[in-house]
Design a protein around this motif. Sequence first.
Motif, PDB file in Angstrom:
ATOM      1  N   ASP A 271     -22.179  16.368  11.228  1.00 54.75           N
ATOM      2  CA  ASP A 271     -22.948  15.927  10.069  1.00 54.75           C
ATOM      3  C   ASP A 271     -22.030  15.872   8.851  1.00 54.75           C
ATOM      4  N   PHE A 272     -21.794  14.674   8.351  1.00 50.55           N
ATOM      5  CA  PHE A 272     -20.934  14.490   7.178  1.00 50.55           C
ATOM      6  C   PHE A 272     -21.746  14.098   5.941  1.00 50.55           C
ATOM      7  N   SER A 273     -23.030  14.431   5.922  1.00 52.19           N
ATOM      8  CA  SER A 273     -23.892  14.025   4.812  1.00 52.19           C
ATOM      9  C   SER A 273     -23.515  14.700   3.489  1.00 52.19           C
ATOM     10  N   LYS A 274     -22.789  15.814   3.537  1.00 51.40           N
ATOM     11  CA  LYS A 274     -22.379  16.508   2.306  1.00 51.40           C
ATOM     12  C   LYS A 274     -21.145  15.886   1.664  1.00 51.40           C
ATOM     13  N   VAL A 275     -20.500  14.989   2.378  1.00 48.70           N
ATOM     14  CA  VAL A 275     -19.234  14.440   1.884  1.00 48.70           C
ATOM     15  C   VAL A 275     -19.494  13.282   0.923  1.00 48.70           C
ATOM     16  N   GLU A 276     -18.848  13.323  -0.246  1.00 50.28           N
ATOM     17  CA  GLU A 276     -19.056  12.335  -1.307  1.00 50.28           C
ATOM     18  C   GLU A 276     -17.765  11.588  -1.624  1.00 50.28           C
ATOM     19  N   PHE A 277     -17.916  10.382  -2.131  1.00 57.67           N
ATOM     20  CA  PHE A 277     -16.831   9.646  -2.791  1.00 57.67           C
ATOM     21  C   PHE A 277     -16.929   9.980  -4.269  1.00 57.67           C
ATOM     22  N   MET A 278     -15.900  10.604  -4.840  1.00 56.66           N
ATOM     23  CA  MET A 278     -15.975  11.070  -6.228  1.00 56.66           C
ATOM     24  C   MET A 278     -14.819  10.514  -7.041  1.00 56.66           C
ATOM     25  N   THR A 279     -15.130   9.945  -8.200  1.00 57.06           N
ATOM     26  CA  THR A 279     -14.116   9.528  -9.166  1.00 57.06           C
ATOM     27  C   THR A 279     -14.155  10.492 -10.341  1.00 57.06           C
ATOM     28  N   TYR A 280     -12.995  11.010 -10.716  1.00 62.80           N
ATOM     29  CA  TYR A 280     -12.965  12.026 -11.771  1.00 62.80           C
ATOM     30  C   TYR A 280     -11.748  11.799 -12.663  1.00 62.80           C
ATOM     31  N   THR A 281     -11.944  11.884 -13.972  1.00 65.47           N
ATOM     32  CA  THR A 281     -10.864  11.779 -14.941  1.00 65.47           C
ATOM     33  C   THR A 281     -10.721  13.121 -15.648  1.00 65.47           C
ATOM     34  N   GLU A 282      -9.614  13.806 -15.442  1.00 62.70           N
ATOM     35  CA  GLU A 282      -9.422  15.118 -16.071  1.00 62.70           C
ATOM     36  C   GLU A 282      -8.985  15.012 -17.523  1.00 62.70           C
ATOM     37  N   GLY A 283      -8.198  14.012 -17.845  1.00 63.77           N
ATOM     38  CA  GLY A 283      -7.725  13.880 -19.217  1.00 63.77           C
ATOM     39  C   GLY A 283      -6.632  14.885 -19.543  1.00 63.77           C
ATOM     40  N   THR A 284      -6.620  15.347 -20.781  1.00 68.96           N
ATOM     41  CA  THR A 284      -5.567  16.244 -21.254  1.00 68.96           C
ATOM     42  C   THR A 284      -5.807  17.662 -20.747  1.00 68.96           C
ATOM     43  N   CYS A 285      -4.778  18.226 -20.106  1.00 69.50           N
ATOM     44  CA  CYS A 285      -4.894  19.560 -19.509  1.00 69.50           C
ATOM     45  C   CYS A 285      -3.612  20.354 -19.740  1.00 69.50           C
ATOM     46  N   VAL A 286      -3.726  21.662 -19.598  1.00 68.66           N
ATOM     47  CA  VAL A 286      -2.561  22.537 -19.514  1.00 68.66           C
ATOM     48  C   VAL A 286      -2.482  23.005 -18.061  1.00 68.66           C
ATOM     49  N   GLN A 287      -1.269  23.065 -17.518  1.00 72.08           N
ATOM     50  CA  GLN A 287      -1.131  23.449 -16.121  1.00 72.08           C
ATOM     51  C   GLN A 287       0.109  24.314 -15.919  1.00 72.08           C
ATOM     52  N   ILE A 288       0.141  24.971 -14.749  1.00 68.86           N
ATOM     53  CA  ILE A 288       1.266  25.846 -14.416  1.00 68.86           C
ATOM     54  C   ILE A 288       1.338  25.963 -12.898  1.00 68.86           C
ATOM     55  N   MET A 289       2.536  26.257 -12.383  1.00 68.86           N
ATOM     56  CA  MET A 289       2.680  26.592 -10.970  1.00 68.86           C
ATOM     57  C   MET A 289       2.532  28.107 -10.841  1.00 68.86           C
ATOM     58  N   HIS A 290       1.449  28.531 -10.214  1.00 69.18           N
ATOM     59  CA  HIS A 290       1.224  29.959  -9.972  1.00 69.18           C
ATOM     60  C   HIS A 290       1.783  30.311  -8.605  1.00 69.18           C
ATOM     61  N   VAL A 291       2.656  31.323  -8.568  1.00 67.62           N
ATOM     62  CA  VAL A 291       3.216  31.799  -7.312  1.00 67.62           C
ATOM     63  C   VAL A 291       2.706  33.213  -7.078  1.00 67.62           C
ATOM     64  N   GLY A 292       1.959  33.401  -5.991  1.00 71.39           N
ATOM     65  CA  GLY A 292       1.417  34.717  -5.696  1.00 71.39           C
ATOM     66  C   GLY A 292      -0.029  34.638  -5.259  1.00 71.39           C
ATOM     67  N   PRO A 293      -0.665  35.795  -5.068  1.00 74.00           N
ATOM     68  CA  PRO A 293      -2.058  35.835  -4.604  1.00 74.00           C
ATOM     69  C   PRO A 293      -3.005  35.167  -5.592  1.00 74.00           C
ATOM     70  N   TYR A 294      -4.105  34.642  -5.062  1.00 72.78           N
ATOM     71  CA  TYR A 294      -5.099  33.998  -5.920  1.00 72.78           C
ATOM     72  C   TYR A 294      -5.687  34.971  -6.945  1.00 72.78           C
ATOM     73  N   ASP A 295      -5.856  36.225  -6.547  1.00 66.74           N
ATOM     74  CA  ASP A 295      -6.456  37.206  -7.454  1.00 66.74           C
ATOM     75  C   ASP A 295      -5.555  37.559  -8.631  1.00 66.74           C
ATOM     76  N   GLU A 296      -4.291  37.124  -8.586  1.00 67.54           N
ATOM     77  CA  GLU A 296      -3.378  37.369  -9.703  1.00 67.54           C
ATOM     78  C   GLU A 296      -3.277  36.161 -10.631  1.00 67.54           C
ATOM     79  N   GLU A 297      -4.125  35.175 -10.421  1.00 67.43           N
ATOM     80  CA  GLU A 297      -4.108  33.991 -11.274  1.00 67.43           C
ATOM     81  C   GLU A 297      -4.375  34.284 -12.755  1.00 67.43           C
ATOM     82  N   PRO A 298      -5.199  35.292 -13.103  1.00 65.54           N
ATOM     83  CA  PRO A 298      -5.448  35.535 -14.534  1.00 65.54           C
ATOM     84  C   PRO A 298      -4.185  35.700 -15.365  1.00 65.54           C
TER      85      PRO A 298
END
Length: 211
Positions: free
Chosen positions: A131-158
Amino acid sequence: MAFDYKKEYKEFYMPKSKPSIVDVPAMNYIAVRGKGNPNAEDSEYKQSIGLLYAIAFTIKMSKMGDHHIEGYFDYVVPPLEGFWWQENTVGIDYSRKDDFCFVSVIRLPDFVTRADFDWAIEEATRKKKMDFSKVEFMTYTEGTCVQIMHVGPYDEEPASIALMDKFAEENGYVNDITDKRMHHEIYLSDARKVAPERLKTVIRHPVRKIR
């Protein structure tokens, strides 16, 4: 050689371990929405990953069948990504994983139309008897963002997010997470195969200029 989005668009997939500002254009995605602790056995999140990759590879391997996509070129399936939020919460509280809401996504090549996507849903449903009824085609524009490469466990993302917030403020921006602009992660490592301390995750937050 297959087109690799990570290598061709390094500004979006391979940021430095120091924060930077990026303008992200509209992109099309395969998307599945869900809720709950992503680490739980048989979680909606884990189920979403199976659905996403089934459609992603149906489209990629269309070259082997009768459905010909106009403009198709060979490519590496882009990495798994996720937009995350919690209701009535500013930012993300990592101690409340049961309260997570998400849109799990994989980027689509620009040549994939909505009609091609619909064909892939029908084809995967027929072949995999799922059943693939939950799968959507989505278009999204994020625009201006701040980003970083996080290396390590997900719980250390803060800790990485704190660096992003500080950098944004120092450069005249403020965090702009809303119900339409969300915490975004791009997973460059397979958590099943890579040690937690070596996981590479792009973290991206929407920002706006301070007036």
